[in-house]
Write an enzyme that holds these catalytic residues in place. Structure first.
Site, short mmCIF file in Angstrom:
data_model
loop_
_atom_site.label_atom_id
_atom_site.label_comp_id
_atom_site.label_asym_id
_atom_site.label_seq_id
_atom_site.Cartn_x
_atom_site.Cartn_y
_atom_site.Cartn_z
N ASP A 1 2.13 1.44 -3.72
CA ASP A 1 0.87 1.08 -3.10
C ASP A 1 0.09 2.35 -2.75
OD1 ASP A 1 -0.91 -0.89 -2.17
OD2 ASP A 1 -0.22 -0.62 -0.11
N ASP B 1 -3.25 -9.14 -2.16
CA ASP B 1 -4.40 -8.85 -1.30
C ASP B 1 -5.69 -9.53 -1.75
OD1 ASP B 1 -3.39 -7.33 0.77
OD2 ASP B 1 -3.79 -5.41 -0.20
N GLU C 1 -0.52 1.51 -8.00
CA GLU C 1 -1.76 0.86 -7.59
C GLU C 1 -2.85 1.93 -7.60
OE1 GLU C 1 -4.92 0.45 -5.46
OE2 GLU C 1 -3.41 0.81 -3.90
#
Length: 499
Positions: free
Chosen positions: A297, A397, A344
């Protein structure tokens, strides 16, 4: 690292079926693996597995530990099978909801049963069980001893740990030794829960591997301030002499937004570099002891990160600082070998990020939600995904595909229809097909997208503190017809599991 052409489904553990108001590591998780196998899927992706906290809305991205497992995921029926709970004690709680996690009642129910199980274990365990528990405590001592003590201290002193008495906050050796003795029983309980989680997780991982399903975990770059990680390893973080953050993480303002102040402590990358990134390597060894692949992330933070003074509320007060860059990933590669990462790379795309990603052959992400459907060659339109990308229909998300489509401006919707050759009547499958048939090496969808659900089924809404991580599925959702349809798309797009 290059991935063979394959596909999978994202579903966080808490969203699985189960009798106790939350998904766990028991029959519901095995049933989901069976569904993936019937659908010919190679990958199961989920959020971080660490213990969550009510104060952070039970977000798995603000865990109490980057090493420990979430006690709420422990399968109570396994403990009953081992004789640590009676059958009546694992009857479903009255507050359990098959479609929503109600964390308050679920937490009280599970904690009560876990404490009862530990008491029975202490009184009745066989010699072999005691030896296995002791072996686990010794094998995982580097993180487990401090995690268990941290939880015991938190129960006694409250939180956050930055407000504890100085001797405990700053880990005075005599004070820590006294507390370990004082809390010995509570430390034993916390270790028992982690041993139980670890044993159940390994059984589930074996079950998945036998059916050709690999597990994709998640690696948040930052950890929560009020965590065992920061308290136990202050030298890894950018803290003041009083062990409080000197600066915190976030992102700068962009056109159309004010930036974000996340509040996580930053790393002391100079000190980490000096000792060979040992804290990070220990974290990664633990992670890959549990999963096969991991999504990083906020990958940008390893190239450069936004540092906001701890006493500033405005993200604009921050500054860019250099991250560890290639030196870090070279050290990880030397320790782990291959780098089984997906990164990401959504937002803040620049030459530094792209260069770091390319140097280590790390696949990035593409998500249709971010596409401009009226722009030719947009990177998030599935027909333009490269082979070294991981194509997602949605993420934890974002909204679901159906929710996204409902909110799409009319001109964008018209361009989407044109690009995909659809009228949007079954938009979730239109976009699943588009991602599956793309050139992306890996294609991933979410379970809510497979089910064609709207915004009510999204996992998380960024920037909100409540109402997240609550959606649940049921066994009835995981029907053969759904598995067959996904298997058909998977075969036709050349993403079948290897025999």
């Amino acid at each position: 690292m290059r991935f063979d052409r394959q596909s999978g489904v994202f579903c966080h553990l808490t969203s699985l079926p189960g009798p106790h108001g939350i998904g766990d590591l028991g029959a519901g998780a095995r049933g989901f693996v069976d569904f993936l196998a019937r659908a010919d899927q190679s990958l199961w992706q989920f959020c971080p597995l660490g213990p969550t906290a009510d104060v952070h809305g039970n977000s798995p991205y603000q865990a109490v530990s980057a090493f420990a497992g979430n006690p709420l995921l422990v399968d109570l029926h396994d403990l009953a099978d081992r004789g640590y709970l009676d059958d009546g004690e694992v009857a479903p709680p009255a507050e359990a909801d098959a479609r929503e996690v109600r964390y308050g009642p679920v937490g009280e129910y599970k904690t009560d049963r876990l404490r009862t199980a530990f008491e029975r274990f202490e009184a009745e365990a066989t010699e072999g069980e005691r030896e296995a528990f002791a072996d686990f405590r010794e094998r995982e001592a580097d993180w487990l001893a401090d995690y268990a003590l941290f939880r015991a201290l938190h129960d006694d002193l409250g939180g956050p740990w930055t407000e504890w008495p100085a001797a405990v906050r700053e880990r005075d050796p005599d004070a820590i030794a006294d507390r370990r003795e004082q809390y010995a029983a509570e430390i034993g309980y916390r270790a028992f829960v982690q041993w139980t989680f670890d044993r159940q997780w390994r059984a589930l991982r074996d079950y998945a591997a036998e059916r050709g399903v690999r597990l994709v975990g998640d690696l948040p770059i930052y950890v929560a301030l009020d965590s065992a990680d920061v308290w136990a390893s202050p030298e890894a973080f950018d803290l003041t002499d009083e062990h409080r953050p000197a600066a915190v993480a976030g992102v700068p303002p962009n056109p159309g937004d004010d930036g974000q102040r996340w509040g996580n402590p930053l790393y002391d990358w100079d000190r980490l570099r000096a000792d060979g990134y040992e804290w990070w390597l220990a974290r990664l060894r633990r992670l890959f002891d549990l999963v096969d692949v991991a999504r990083i992330d906020h990958f940008k933070g390893f190239d450069a990160y936004w540092a906001i003074p701890a006493d500033a509320d405005d993200p604009a007060a921050g500054e860019w600082r250099d991250g560890p860059g290639a030196d870090f990933f070279a050290a990880v590669e030397a320790d782990l070998g291959d780098l089984p990462f997906v990164v990401e790379d959504l937002g803040f795309l620049d030459a530094g990020l792209e260069s770091l990603k390319a140097e280590f052959d790390l696949p990035g992400m593409r998500v249709p939600h971010y596409a401009d459907w009226c722009a030719e060659g947009d990177r998030h339109q599935p027909m333009h995904y490269p082979a070294d990308a991981v194509g997602y229909t949605s993420t934890h998300d974002t909204d679901t595909l159906v929710g996204y489509y409902r909110d799409l401006p009319e001109h964008q919707r018209d361009c989407l229809h044109f690009n995909l050759g659809t009228d949007g009547a079954e938009i979730n499958w239109d976009l699943i097909d588009a991602v599956w048939y793309s050139e992306a090496g890996v294609a991933l969808t979410t379970l809510p997208d497979l089910l064609g659900l709207g915004s009510e089924a999204r996992f998380n809404t960024p920037g909100t503190a409540t109402g997240n991580w609550r959606w649940r599925t049921t066994d009835a959702d995981l029907a053969d017809g759904l598995a067959d349809r996904l298997a058909d798309v998977t075969a036709a797009s050349g993403r079948e599991r290897p025999l």
